[in-house]
Structure formats: structure tokens, C-alpha cells
Design a protein around this motif. Structure first.
Motif, PDB file in Angstrom:
ATOM      1  N   ILE A  28      18.459  24.769 -97.093  1.00 15.81           N
ATOM      2  CA  ILE A  28      18.021  25.441 -96.064  1.00 15.81           C
ATOM      3  C   ILE A  28      18.050  24.392 -94.640  1.00 15.81           C
ATOM      4  O   ILE A  28      17.439  23.248 -94.708  1.00 15.81           O
ATOM      5  CB  ILE A  28      16.455  25.990 -96.179  1.00 15.81           C
ATOM      6  CG1 ILE A  28      16.149  26.703 -97.123  1.00 15.81           C
ATOM      7  CG2 ILE A  28      16.186  26.583 -94.853  1.00 15.81           C
ATOM      8  CD1 ILE A  28      14.988  27.215 -97.679  1.00 15.81           C
ATOM      9  N   VAL A  29      18.811  24.780 -93.840  1.00 19.47           N
ATOM     10  CA  VAL A  29      19.166  24.004 -92.586  1.00 19.47           C
ATOM     11  C   VAL A  29      18.598  24.653 -91.313  1.00 19.47           C
ATOM     12  O   VAL A  29      19.142  25.725 -90.894  1.00 19.47           O
ATOM     13  CB  VAL A  29      20.330  23.791 -92.432  1.00 19.47           C
ATOM     14  CG1 VAL A  29      20.809  22.683 -91.387  1.00 19.47           C
ATOM     15  CG2 VAL A  29      21.224  22.923 -93.731  1.00 19.47           C
ATOM     16  N   ASN A  30      17.525  23.689 -90.703  1.00 16.81           N
ATOM     17  CA  ASN A  30      17.077  24.569 -89.596  1.00 16.81           C
ATOM     18  C   ASN A  30      17.406  23.797 -88.103  1.00 16.81           C
ATOM     19  O   ASN A  30      17.342  22.501 -88.273  1.00 16.81           O
ATOM     20  CB  ASN A  30      15.531  24.736 -89.609  1.00 16.81           C
ATOM     21  CG  ASN A  30      15.134  25.546 -90.800  1.00 16.81           C
ATOM     22  OD1 ASN A  30      15.873  26.617 -90.879  1.00 16.81           O
ATOM     23  ND2 ASN A  30      13.959  25.203 -91.217  1.00 16.81           N
TER      24      ASN A  30
ATOM     25  N   MET B 221      28.210  15.239 -94.571  1.00 17.12           N
ATOM     26  CA  MET B 221      27.410  14.274 -95.779  1.00 17.12           C
ATOM     27  C   MET B 221      26.386  14.992 -96.354  1.00 17.12           C
ATOM     28  O   MET B 221      26.345  15.137 -97.708  1.00 17.12           O
ATOM     29  CB  MET B 221      27.139  12.775 -95.182  1.00 17.12           C
ATOM     30  CG  MET B 221      26.506  12.236 -96.164  1.00 17.12           C
ATOM     31  SD  MET B 221      24.812  12.329 -96.537  1.00 17.12           S
ATOM     32  CE  MET B 221      24.218  11.551 -94.989  1.00 17.12           C
ATOM     33  N   PHE B 222      25.523  15.444 -95.668  1.00 15.74           N
ATOM     34  CA  PHE B 222      24.154  16.235 -96.003  1.00 15.74           C
ATOM     35  C   PHE B 222      24.661  17.620 -96.854  1.00 15.74           C
ATOM     36  O   PHE B 222      24.297  17.607 -98.089  1.00 15.74           O
ATOM     37  CB  PHE B 222      23.186  16.492 -95.199  1.00 15.74           C
ATOM     38  CG  PHE B 222      22.237  17.379 -95.372  1.00 15.74           C
ATOM     39  CD1 PHE B 222      21.161  16.785 -96.086  1.00 15.74           C
ATOM     40  CD2 PHE B 222      22.229  18.667 -95.183  1.00 15.74           C
ATOM     41  CE1 PHE B 222      19.973  17.396 -96.355  1.00 15.74           C
ATOM     42  CE2 PHE B 222      21.076  19.452 -95.949  1.00 15.74           C
ATOM     43  CZ  PHE B 222      19.781  18.701 -96.347  1.00 15.74           C
ATOM     44  N   LEU B 223      25.645  18.381 -96.328  1.00 12.38           N
ATOM     45  CA  LEU B 223      26.030  19.472 -96.931  1.00 12.38           C
ATOM     46  C   LEU B 223      26.653  19.432 -98.254  1.00 12.38           C
ATOM     47  O   LEU B 223      26.493  20.217 -99.320  1.00 12.38           O
ATOM     48  CB  LEU B 223      26.636  20.469 -96.157  1.00 12.38           C
ATOM     49  CG  LEU B 223      26.039  20.923 -94.704  1.00 12.38           C
ATOM     50  CD1 LEU B 223      26.953  21.752 -93.810  1.00 12.38           C
ATOM     51  CD2 LEU B 223      24.901  21.701 -95.096  1.00 12.38           C
ATOM     52  N   THR B 224      27.299  18.359 -98.483  1.00 14.72           N
ATOM     53  CA  THR B 224      28.077  17.896 -99.603  1.00 14.72           C
ATOM     54  C   THR B 224      27.168  17.406-100.755  1.00 14.72           C
ATOM     55  O   THR B 224      27.790  17.087-101.834  1.00 14.72           O
ATOM     56  CB  THR B 224      29.235  17.317 -99.418  1.00 14.72           C
ATOM     57  OG1 THR B 224      28.882  16.018 -98.482  1.00 14.72           O
ATOM     58  CG2 THR B 224      30.163  18.096 -98.660  1.00 14.72           C
ATOM     59  N   ARG B 225      25.875  17.320-100.378  1.00 14.27           N
ATOM     60  CA  ARG B 225      25.032  16.915-101.514  1.00 14.27           C
ATOM     61  C   ARG B 225      24.607  17.828-102.597  1.00 14.27           C
ATOM     62  O   ARG B 225      23.940  17.487-103.375  1.00 14.27           O
ATOM     63  CB  ARG B 225      23.542  16.313-100.873  1.00 14.27           C
ATOM     64  CG  ARG B 225      23.886  14.940 -99.796  1.00 14.27           C
ATOM     65  CD  ARG B 225      24.678  13.857-100.374  1.00 14.27           C
ATOM     66  NE  ARG B 225      26.131  14.066-100.053  1.00 14.27           N
ATOM     67  CZ  ARG B 225      27.097  13.598-100.503  1.00 14.27           C
ATOM     68  NH1 ARG B 225      27.043  12.666-101.706  1.00 14.27           N
ATOM     69  NH2 ARG B 225      28.412  13.606-100.187  1.00 14.27           N
ATOM     70  N   LEU B 226      24.784  19.095-102.149  1.00 14.97           N
ATOM     71  CA  LEU B 226      24.253  20.212-102.815  1.00 14.97           C
ATOM     72  C   LEU B 226      24.969  20.430-104.396  1.00 14.97           C
ATOM     73  O   LEU B 226      26.082  20.238-104.599  1.00 14.97           O
ATOM     74  CB  LEU B 226      24.833  21.637-101.994  1.00 14.97           C
ATOM     75  CG  LEU B 226      24.366  23.064-102.696  1.00 14.97           C
ATOM     76  CD1 LEU B 226      22.629  23.026-102.537  1.00 14.97           C
ATOM     77  CD2 LEU B 226      24.842  24.014-102.110  1.00 14.97           C
ATOM     78  N   GLY B 227      24.024  20.532-105.396  1.00 13.73           N
ATOM     79  CA  GLY B 227      24.265  20.183-106.793  1.00 13.73           C
ATOM     80  C   GLY B 227      24.074  21.675-107.252  1.00 13.73           C
ATOM     81  O   GLY B 227      23.663  22.570-106.600  1.00 13.73           O
ATOM     82  N   GLU B 228      24.293  21.686-108.628  1.00 12.66           N
ATOM     83  CA  GLU B 228      24.128  22.900-109.374  1.00 12.66           C
ATOM     84  C   GLU B 228      22.446  23.306-109.644  1.00 12.66           C
ATOM     85  O   GLU B 228      21.544  22.556-109.432  1.00 12.66           O
ATOM     86  CB  GLU B 228      24.409  22.712-110.953  1.00 12.66           C
ATOM     87  CG  GLU B 228      25.956  22.464-111.185  1.00 12.66           C
ATOM     88  CD  GLU B 228      26.367  22.496-112.696  1.00 12.66           C
ATOM     89  OE1 GLU B 228      25.120  22.388-113.530  1.00 12.66           O
ATOM     90  OE2 GLU B 228      27.274  22.095-112.996  1.00 12.66           O
TER      91      GLU B 228
ATOM     92  N   LEU C 280      16.556  20.608 -94.446  1.00 14.10           N
ATOM     93  CA  LEU C 280      16.796  19.657 -93.446  1.00 14.10           C
ATOM     94  C   LEU C 280      16.399  20.304 -92.255  1.00 14.10           C
ATOM     95  O   LEU C 280      16.784  21.445 -91.822  1.00 14.10           O
ATOM     96  CB  LEU C 280      18.218  19.609 -93.420  1.00 14.10           C
ATOM     97  CG  LEU C 280      18.808  18.614 -92.178  1.00 14.10           C
ATOM     98  CD1 LEU C 280      18.167  17.150 -92.332  1.00 14.10           C
ATOM     99  CD2 LEU C 280      20.364  18.510 -92.321  1.00 14.10           C
ATOM    100  N   ASP C 281      15.405  19.662 -91.635  1.00 10.06           N
ATOM    101  CA  ASP C 281      14.678  20.065 -90.189  1.00 10.06           C
ATOM    102  C   ASP C 281      15.218  19.618 -88.946  1.00 10.06           C
ATOM    103  O   ASP C 281      15.696  18.252 -89.198  1.00 10.06           O
ATOM    104  CB  ASP C 281      13.415  20.252 -90.500  1.00 10.06           C
ATOM    105  CG  ASP C 281      12.361  20.999 -89.595  1.00 10.06           C
ATOM    106  OD1 ASP C 281      12.975  22.073 -89.174  1.00 10.06           O
ATOM    107  OD2 ASP C 281      11.592  20.631 -89.058  1.00 10.06           O
ATOM    108  N   GLU C 282      15.095  20.102 -87.851  1.00 10.48           N
ATOM    109  CA  GLU C 282      15.803  19.162 -86.738  1.00 10.48           C
ATOM    110  C   GLU C 282      17.199  19.032 -86.881  1.00 10.48           C
ATOM    111  O   GLU C 282      17.558  17.920 -86.226  1.00 10.48           O
ATOM    112  CB  GLU C 282      14.749  18.162 -86.264  1.00 10.48           C
ATOM    113  CG  GLU C 282      13.434  18.311 -85.901  1.00 10.48           C
ATOM    114  CD  GLU C 282      13.183  19.231 -84.823  1.00 10.48           C
ATOM    115  OE1 GLU C 282      13.913  19.742 -83.841  1.00 10.48           O
ATOM    116  OE2 GLU C 282      12.024  20.145 -84.545  1.00 10.48           O
ATOM    117  N   ALA C 283      17.949  19.645 -87.444  1.00  9.43           N
ATOM    118  CA  ALA C 283      19.452  19.449 -87.641  1.00  9.43           C
ATOM    119  C   ALA C 283      20.258  19.492 -86.615  1.00  9.43           C
ATOM    120  O   ALA C 283      21.384  18.831 -86.541  1.00  9.43           O
ATOM    121  CB  ALA C 283      19.745  20.885 -88.785  1.00  9.43           C
TER     122      ALA C 283
END
Length: 335
Positions: free
Chosen positions: A262-264, A250-257, A237-240
Motif C-alpha cells: 500500500i503506497v500513500n 526500487m521499493f515497488l520491485t521488493r514485492l514478493g509472493e 509506504l507512507d508519504e511516498a
């Protein structure tokens, strides 16, 4: 005051090490306050003991890089100097291991090898190896996006990730561009162009195009991420700083196994409407110290673009700090 004499065996690369008209030696002299005189394949360094040792480390490190077949640019010399003078005990970067001599972290793809040029970049690359969620926070020109894309491309090439997902908020920087024509990729391409630029530098163009066609490389507008679980993926995720609080959660909770995120972003360049809280700033406060999350903060000292960019960033930072102080002095006293 002391002096040291260094001799380099491979005469083929000594010229490149010293630079055209000894420009690399001149840069080392200016940055470290030493005198460096070259004769043939030898260089004599004179100056304070610590500075001489730093200059020795810079030249030995650059010489090793040239022996490995890498090209040498002025920015590489600047980066080597920064790493040599960095005091590990004072860095306050938890992902950087204390050691007697700092070494470069690097990431390689079939097309090129990218080497860290500052201590913060070094910490950033190490953090991506160790943590499943990494935040890169800091001003433009510090290499956050480029290093993240390089790391992601390396994971894809090694087969450690099945796909690469690129995302960015569709927020214009002070302009309104209107409705864009075309399909989804054509609509979001203008917003993701910096990611594409880095991707094409790290991977052959035909492989990038095949990846986009097959879905191995996916362009996913942030607004369309809801409801998904991203497994076996490297997600960037760029320009966060232009995410709202709700979008960031919402975005951070998409993380799966078997996935990494990386959030910039740069909290000094928020383009959200007035009064809207940046999800990046909030996440940086809430998630600091959370297990599995790494926060790497860049400063103007880490800018690796044109040297003028670092001075521009510093000028804006000073102006921002002055405005903050003025507002503080002008605040009414509590009754």
C-alpha cells in the motif's frame, strides 16, 4: 415535496441516533435540505423526494451500526450523508461496485472496527482486498494512512500476513533536524510517528511492542530496502510523494509472493529538493491501468478531520490552479 415517517424499535439507542439536542438530525437537515422532526422513537422527514430518501438511508444505516454496538460520532454522521448522496455512476472509482444502495466497507481488529466514511474510503478498502498493489493519492486528512494501518493490522491478526513492514522516506518538511541519536528505531521513529499512532489505536500496546521486538512488525527506512524481497508481508509506504523515481522503482520491485503493498502520498506536499521528480507522481502515471494495481484518488471532499481542514485544502488547491493558469498565460508563444 414529500415526507416520510421512520420508527425505530430500540428506544435505548434512539437518543444516540438523533444526537444530543437532536444534533444529528440538525446535521442531516443542513446537509440534505430537509426538515427532520423527532417525536419519541419516530422522526418525520419532509423535503424533496430524493433528499428524503437519502435522509432515510442515513438514519437507517446509522441505526444498524448502533444496533451492532458501534459508537456514533459526528464524523460518522457526515460519512453516512456523503455515502447516501454519492452517485455511483459518477464516482469513476473502478473498485467500487455499482449497486442500488451504497454500503459501508469496514475493517475490524480485536480492538476496534473502522468503517469507511466517504465513497473514496470505501473504494480504498475494497481495493486493498482485490489488488496486491494499492496507491492512495490525495490530501492530508482523508484517512489514507489510518485505513491502511487498520487493514494491515487486521491481516496480521487473522494470520493472512506473517509480518507488517512500515516504511517512509526520511525527508523533513522544510526543516533540517540534523543527526538523530539512538539505534535505528529511535532514529526513524519521528518520521514514522503517524504510522505508530494508527497502529496503537488498532492493536493493544503490548502486542505492538511484542511485534516490534519479534520482527513481526518491522520499521524499515526506505533507504535500507534495496536488495530485499518481501514475502508473506503487508508492506506500507507512507508519504511516498517524497520518494525519488529511483527509490520508488526500487521499493515497488521488493514485492514478493503472498504479499501486498500500500503506497500513500499527497503530490501537493512534496519536500524533495527543487528539480527532483517525485517518484509517486511518476508511478501514478506509469502504472494506471496495469493489472493488479489499484489507484484510489482522494479529494478535499474526502477529508474526515476537522471541517476546517477540508476548506484549507480547497483554498490551497484553488491557489495552485490559479498559479498554473497564470504560468500558462505568461508562457511565450511558439515561434
Amino acid at each position: 415535496m414529500t415526507h416520510a415517517v421512520l420508527a425505530f424499535d430500540d428506544n435505548r439507542i434512539v437518543g444516540e441516533l438523533f444526537g444530543q439536542f437532536d444534533q444529528n438530525l440538525a446535521l442531516i437537515e443542513a446537509r440534505l435540505g430537509v426538515e427532520a422532526v423527532a417525536r419519541g422513537n419516530q422522526v418525520t422527514i419532509k423535503g424533496p423526494h430524493d433528499a428524503c430518501e437519502q435522509a432515510r438511508h442515513v438514519l437507517e444505516t446509522l441505526y444498524q451500526r448502533l444496533q451492532q454496538g458501534a459508537e456514533l460520532h459526528p464524523a460518522d454522521v457526515e460519512g453516512a450523508i456523503r455515502l447516501a448522496v454519492a452517485d455511483v455512476a459518477q464516482l469513476n472509482l473502478p473498485t467500487l461496485e455499482p449497486k442500488t444502495r451504497m454500503s459501508y466497507s469496514q475493517v475490524s481488529t480485536r480492538r476496534r472496527t473502522v468503517v469507511a466514511r466517504t465513497p473514496a474510503q470505501d473504494a480504498y478498502l475494497r481495493a486493498m482486498d482485490r489488488a496486491d498493489l494499492v496507491f492512495g493519492l490525495g490530501p492530508a486528512g482523508t484517512g489514507k494512512t489510518f485505513l491502511a494501518v487498520a487493514y494491515a493490522a487486521a491481516l496480521i491478526e487473522r494470520g493472512d500476513a506473517a509480518r507488517l513492514v512500515l516504511s517512509r522516506p526520511a525527508v523533513e518538511a522544510g526543516e533540517r533536524l540534523g543527526f538523530l541519536p539512538g539505534d535505528m528505531r529511535e532514529k526513524v521513529d519521528p518520521y514514522l510517528r503517524p504510522l505508530y499512532d494508527a497502529l496503537y489505536e488498532m492493536m493493544p500496546p503490548e502486542k505492538v511492542e511484542r511485534g516490534l521486538a519479534s520482527g513481526m512488525i518491522e520499521v524499515a527506512p526506505l533507504a535500507f530496502m534495496r536488495g530485499r524481497t518481501l514475502q508473506n508481508a503487508i508492506v506500507l509506504l507512507d508519504e511516498a510523494q517524497n520518494c525519488t523515481s529511483m527509490q520508488m522503482k526500487m521499493f515497488l520491485t521488493r514485492l514478493g509472493e503472498n504479499s501486498k503493498m500500500i503506497v500513500n502520498g499527497d503530490s501537493s506536499q512534496i519536500d524533495l529538493p527543487p528539480g527532483q521528480v517525485s517518484g509517486l507522481a511518476e508511478a501514478a502515471d506509469l502504472l494506471t491501468g496495469v493489472e493488479g494495481v489499484a489507484m484510489v484518488r482522494f479529494t478535499a471532499a474526502d477529508v474526515v478531520r476537522h471541517p476546517l481542514v477540508a476548506r484549507i485544502v480547497s483554498a490551497y488547491d484553488r491557489a495552485g490552479a490559479a498559479r498554473t493558469i497564470e504560468r500558462g498565460h505568461g508562457a511565450p508563444s511558439p515561434s
